[in-house]
Design an enzyme around this catalytic site. Structure first.
Site, PDB file in Angstrom:
ATOM      1  N   LYS A  13       0.832  -1.215   0.000  1.00 22.02           N
ATOM      2  CA  LYS A  13       0.000   0.000   0.000  1.00 22.02           C
ATOM      3  C   LYS A  13       0.863   1.261   0.000  1.00 22.02           C
ATOM      4  CE  LYS A  13      -2.270  -0.941   3.843  1.00 22.02           C
ATOM      5  NZ  LYS A  13      -1.637  -2.212   4.248  1.00 22.02           N
ATOM      6  N   ARG A  88      -9.347   1.217   9.299  1.00 24.42           N
ATOM      7  CA  ARG A  88      -8.975  -0.173   9.574  1.00 24.42           C
ATOM      8  C   ARG A  88     -10.051  -0.902  10.364  1.00 24.42           C
ATOM      9  NH1 ARG A  88      -2.965   0.505   9.258  1.00 24.42           N
ATOM     10  NH2 ARG A  88      -1.926  -1.452   9.691  1.00 24.42           N
ATOM     11  N   ARG A 127      12.228  -6.970   5.230  1.00 26.21           N
ATOM     12  CA  ARG A 127      12.382  -5.619   4.677  1.00 26.21           C
ATOM     13  C   ARG A 127      13.150  -4.683   5.604  1.00 26.21           C
ATOM     14  NH1 ARG A 127       6.021  -3.453   4.842  1.00 26.21           N
ATOM     15  NH2 ARG A 127       5.948  -3.185   7.090  1.00 26.21           N
ATOM     16  N   ARG A 161      11.698  -1.864  11.026  1.00 26.50           N
ATOM     17  CA  ARG A 161      10.618  -1.513  11.940  1.00 26.50           C
ATOM     18  C   ARG A 161      10.579  -2.518  13.085  1.00 26.50           C
ATOM     19  NH1 ARG A 161       5.223  -0.303   8.497  1.00 26.50           N
ATOM     20  NH2 ARG A 161       4.351  -1.281  10.348  1.00 26.50           N
ATOM     21  N   ARG A 172      -0.474  -8.770  13.520  1.00 25.04           N
ATOM     22  CA  ARG A 172      -0.985  -7.725  12.616  1.00 25.04           C
ATOM     23  C   ARG A 172      -1.906  -8.334  11.564  1.00 25.04           C
ATOM     24  NH1 ARG A 172       4.581  -5.252  10.957  1.00 25.04           N
ATOM     25  NH2 ARG A 172       3.384  -3.937   9.536  1.00 25.04           N
TER      26      ARG A 172
HETATM   27  P1  AMP Z   1       1.106   0.311   9.313  1.00 21.85           P
HETATM   28  O1  AMP Z   1       2.312   1.151   9.110  1.00 21.85           O
HETATM   29  O2  AMP Z   1      -0.067   0.805   8.525  1.00 21.85           O
HETATM   30  O3  AMP Z   1       1.388  -1.153   9.122  1.00 21.85           O
HETATM   31  O4  AMP Z   1       0.683   0.491  10.848  1.00 21.85           O
HETATM   32  C1  AMP Z   1       1.559   0.103  11.900  1.00 21.85           C
HETATM   33  C2  AMP Z   1       0.756  -0.029  13.194  1.00 21.85           C
HETATM   34  O5  AMP Z   1       0.174   1.239  13.539  1.00 21.85           O
HETATM   35  C3  AMP Z   1      -0.421  -0.998  13.144  1.00 21.85           C
HETATM   36  O6  AMP Z   1      -0.037  -2.344  13.376  1.00 21.85           O
HETATM   37  C4  AMP Z   1      -1.315  -0.444  14.253  1.00 21.85           C
HETATM   38  O7  AMP Z   1      -0.822  -0.797  15.535  1.00 21.85           O
HETATM   39  C5  AMP Z   1      -1.128   1.060  14.094  1.00 21.85           C
HETATM   40  N1  AMP Z   1      -2.114   1.650  13.156  1.00 21.85           N
HETATM   41  C6  AMP Z   1      -1.858   2.249  11.950  1.00 21.85           C
HETATM   42  N2  AMP Z   1      -2.983   2.687  11.370  1.00 21.85           N
HETATM   43  C7  AMP Z   1      -3.986   2.357  12.224  1.00 21.85           C
HETATM   44  C8  AMP Z   1      -5.400   2.530  12.185  1.00 21.85           C
HETATM   45  N3  AMP Z   1      -6.014   3.116  11.135  1.00 21.85           N
HETATM   46  N4  AMP Z   1      -6.119   2.073  13.235  1.00 21.85           N
HETATM   47  C9  AMP Z   1      -5.532   1.479  14.294  1.00 21.85           C
HETATM   48  N5  AMP Z   1      -4.211   1.269  14.400  1.00 21.85           N
HETATM   49  C10 AMP Z   1      -3.434   1.700  13.372  1.00 21.85           C
END
Ligand code: AMP
Length: 216
Positions: A13, A88, A127, A161, A172
């Site tokens: 994404k 989400r 990654r 990360r 996740r």
């Molecule tokens: P991402 O970078 O999108 O994979 O997000 C990393 C982490 O941030 C996720 O595993 C969640 O813990 C938190 N997170 C990011 N976006 C959201 C969202 N829209 N709602 C809830 N938690 C989020």
């Protein structure tokens, strides 16, 4: 154009959002990036979110909805937004609809990037990025041409990360299947969903996304 990019962690994404920003003059809003910035800055939000992110769970809806509301109002004169990693949950999608309605906007298109869970674990755990310019690499699929040196800017520091370990990735993915996947039904009812095959090579994924956006 208000585009929602849906898909599991590691589906690509972020990569696709960056490309669409350059190509179509849209602004990427990634709640994951915003939360990581808050954690790095040590803000109250960052302290609340950090431990939850480290477990691979979702942070509470009100926190992320607040972040998106702020950014929608801060960005002026743009031709639209790409929402990457938001919404989400159904609660977030409903809150987004309200936020947009009150600004005379709506979600125009939802693109779902489909990838198998096993491929995702391999993609995510391998990654890493250049600590200086953010260029992305992978232990198996894309190593720097000279080991330890960024191809793009020559820096020698890289980072991973903290939530990209196998155990956290599994959590996740669980959160994605239980809480985020129902959004496909939510937006399908509104006739806004197009699915693309995220297992294909990157050019093919790009092509399918362009077709999904240009289709009436
Ligand atoms: P991402 O970078 O999108 O994979 O997000 C990393 C982490 O941030 C996720 O595993 C969640 O813990 C938190 N997170 C990011 N976006 C959201 C969202 N829209 N709602 C809830 N938690 C989020």
């Amino acid at each position: 154009m208000m585009l929602v990019l849906l898909g599991p962690p590691g589906a690509g994404k972020g990569t696709q959002a960056k490309r669409l920003e350059n190509l179509r003059g849209l602004v990427q809003l990634s709640t994951g990036d915003m939360l990581r910035a808050a954690v790095a800055a040590g803000t109250e939000l960052g302290r609340k979110a950090g431990a939850i992110m480290q477990r691979g769970e979702l942070v509470p809806d009100d926190l992320v909805v607040g972040l998106i509301a702020e950014r929608l109002d801060a960005e002026k004169d743009v031709s639209g937004f790409i929402l990457d990693g938001f919404p989400r949950t159904i609660g977030q999608a409903e809150a987004l609809d309200e936020l947009l309605q009150s600004r005379g906007l709506q979600v125009d298109r939802t693109v779902v990037i489909d990838v198998d869970d096993d491929a995702l674990v391999e993609r995510i755990t391998g990654r890493f990025t250049c600590a200086s310019c953010g260029e992305g690499y992978h232990d198996r699929f894309k190593r720097p041409q000279v080991d330890g040196v960024c191809d793009k800017c020559g820096a020698t520091e890289f980072k991973r990360r903290p939530d990209d370990t196998e155990e956290v990735v599994r959590s996740r993915l669980e959160a994605y299947h239980a809480q985020t996947k129902p959004l496909i039904g939510y937006y399908s009812k509104q006739g806004k969903v197009r699915a693309v095959n995220g297992m294909a090579d990157i050019e093919m994924v790009q092509k399918e996304i362009d077709q999904a956006l240009d289709a009436a």
